[in-house]
Design an enzyme around this catalytic site. Structure first.
Site, PDB file in Angstrom:
ATOM      1  N   ARG A  27       0.831  -1.218   0.000  1.00 15.42           N
ATOM      2  CA  ARG A  27       0.000   0.000   0.000  1.00 15.42           C
ATOM      3  C   ARG A  27       0.859   1.259   0.000  1.00 15.42           C
ATOM      4  O   ARG A  27       0.666   2.158  -0.821  1.00 15.42           O
ATOM      5  CB  ARG A  27      -0.921   0.010   1.223  1.00 15.42           C
ATOM      6  CG  ARG A  27      -2.161  -0.837   1.118  1.00 15.42           C
ATOM      7  CD  ARG A  27      -3.152  -0.482   2.212  1.00 15.42           C
ATOM      8  NE  ARG A  27      -2.567  -0.592   3.533  1.00 15.42           N
ATOM      9  CZ  ARG A  27      -2.755  -1.613   4.359  1.00 15.42           C
ATOM     10  NH1 ARG A  27      -3.503  -2.629   3.977  1.00 15.42           N
ATOM     11  NH2 ARG A  27      -2.212  -1.639   5.557  1.00 15.42           N
ATOM     12  N   MET A  28       1.795   1.326   0.930  1.00 16.19           N
ATOM     13  CA  MET A  28       2.598   2.540   1.083  1.00 16.19           C
ATOM     14  C   MET A  28       3.581   2.711  -0.082  1.00 16.19           C
ATOM     15  O   MET A  28       3.775   3.816  -0.587  1.00 16.19           O
ATOM     16  CB  MET A  28       3.337   2.500   2.416  1.00 16.19           C
ATOM     17  CG  MET A  28       2.440   2.372   3.628  1.00 16.19           C
ATOM     18  SD  MET A  28       1.563   3.897   4.026  1.00 16.19           S
ATOM     19  CE  MET A  28       2.802   4.735   5.005  1.00 16.19           C
ATOM     20  N   GLY A  54      -0.424   7.025   6.525  1.00 16.58           N
ATOM     21  CA  GLY A  54      -1.254   5.902   6.125  1.00 16.58           C
ATOM     22  C   GLY A  54      -1.781   6.027   4.707  1.00 16.58           C
ATOM     23  O   GLY A  54      -1.313   6.860   3.915  1.00 16.58           O
ATOM     24  N   LYS A 105      10.060   9.171  14.494  1.00 15.63           N
ATOM     25  CA  LYS A 105       8.853   8.416  14.137  1.00 15.63           C
ATOM     26  C   LYS A 105       8.449   7.466  15.259  1.00 15.63           C
ATOM     27  O   LYS A 105       7.251   7.257  15.517  1.00 15.63           O
ATOM     28  CB  LYS A 105       9.088   7.637  12.843  1.00 15.63           C
ATOM     29  CG  LYS A 105       7.900   6.780  12.390  1.00 15.63           C
ATOM     30  CD  LYS A 105       6.606   7.569  12.243  1.00 15.63           C
ATOM     31  CE  LYS A 105       5.523   6.863  11.456  1.00 15.63           C
ATOM     32  NZ  LYS A 105       5.181   5.524  11.895  1.00 15.63           N
ATOM     33  N   GLU A 142       0.871   8.792  19.315  1.00 18.82           N
ATOM     34  CA  GLU A 142      -0.351   8.289  18.666  1.00 18.82           C
ATOM     35  C   GLU A 142      -1.102   7.334  19.584  1.00 18.82           C
ATOM     36  O   GLU A 142      -2.328   7.417  19.715  1.00 18.82           O
ATOM     37  CB  GLU A 142       0.044   7.596  17.361  1.00 18.82           C
ATOM     38  CG  GLU A 142      -1.071   6.929  16.591  1.00 18.82           C
ATOM     39  CD  GLU A 142      -0.505   6.140  15.431  1.00 18.82           C
ATOM     40  OE1 GLU A 142      -0.586   4.891  15.486  1.00 18.82           O
ATOM     41  OE2 GLU A 142       0.036   6.755  14.494  1.00 18.82           O
TER      42      GLU A 142
END
Length: 300
Positions: A10-11, A120, A169, A176
């Site tokens: 996906r990324m 995301g 990160k 988060e």
């Protein structure tokens, strides 16, 4: 620019699409032939392997890795190394541990940039937030690509030397966790409190001008709209936890108190042995919202 992209999940596919949309060239490879075909359909040049990918790049090779953190990164770098020199740049865009990134930077002939990536699947449209560590010259050489992949020039920056990008990160992910826990606890109180409330309406109202508005709160609104105020069959099981664990371990080493992040991590682990907390059910659904992670469902 010409960029080689290795890892087309996906990324990785988002990286390919955004770099192509910005007018750059992409050479793409993945072990999954179907993923390579998808990238080719988008306009990338398909490669048959890592050697073929580097052969198709120019004299100064620029390569972006979007493979799972851990052994896959080391294996890919090991196979790439004979084809790279000190004038080349490799970006590791996965969730690698920052100490592993320092080790890789020291052992890789090419300049190694550790790139914390946040946003995301929504990054396909909006762009990512990129936290980058490594040599300044390599960061500057990659700036046109970073501009394309990020939300723009303001969406990326060099945090410092090797390891600092993935370090930032890591802490980002700990924050988060704590934010998800705070939203979850607040909505749990509303769900079990004095009034029969529409939690989609609450989250929508909060997101329009309230101090606590955020993208995560928008995802709360999405969750209640799609699952219902009681979250339907969403299970009290929150997966993940590696980056939060790293954050807590680093806090212990640096003697920095992080009680909110620690408690959020503990709640995440405890969710796997219990099925009763609304807060953790919301956290489960929020992970789908921002990362399209699978939603664990309660059995009938």
């Amino acid at each position: 620019m010409q960029l080689g992209v290795i890892g087309l999940g996906r990324m990785g596919q988002i990286v390919v699409d955004r770099v192509l949309d910005a007018g750059h060239e992409v050479v793409a490879f993945d072990l999954d032939a179907g993923a390579v075909a998808t990238a080719a359909d988008a306009g990338a040049t398909p490669a048959e392997g890592l050697a073929d990918l580097t052969d198709r790049l120019g004299a100064e090779k620029r390569v972006w890795l979007m493979v799972p953190a851990g052994e896959a990164v080391d294996a890919t770098l090991s196979e790439l190394d004979p084809h790279l020199s000190g004038d080349d740049v490799v970006v590791d865009g996965g969730n690698s541990h920052f100490e592993a990134s320092v080790r890789r930077a020291e052992s890789t002939d090419a300049a190694y940039l550790d790139c914390g990536t946040s946003g995301g699947p929504a990054g396909a449209e909006l762009g990512f937030s990129l936290m980058i560590g490594g040599p300044e010259w390599a960061y500057e050489a990659m700036t046109p690509v970073f501009d394309a992949v990020a939300t723009g020039p303001a969406g990326h920056d060099r945090m410092g030397p090797s390891g600092s990008g993935h370090y930032v990160k890591m802490v980002h992910n700990g924050v988060e966790y704590a934010l998800m826990q705070a939203y979850g606890e607040g909505f749990e109180l509303l769900a079990n409190g004095r009034y029969d409330l529409d939690l989609e309406a609450v989250s929508r109202t909060w997101n329009n001008g309230a101090v606590i508005r955020s993208w995560l709160l928008e995802l709360c609104e999405e969750a209640f709209r799609e699952e219902g105020t009681d979250l339907g069959d969403v299970a009290d099981h929150v997966a993940g936890g590696s980056t939060g664990t790293w954050t807590v371990q680093e806090a212990l080493e640096q003697e920095v108190p992080v009680p909110l992040i620690y408690q959020a991590l503990a709640e995440r682990f405890d969710s796997r042995a219990d099925d009763g907390r609304f807060a953790r059910r919301l956290a489960n659904r929020l992970r789908y919202g921002f990362g399209r992670h699978e939603v664990q469902r309660r059995e009938e």
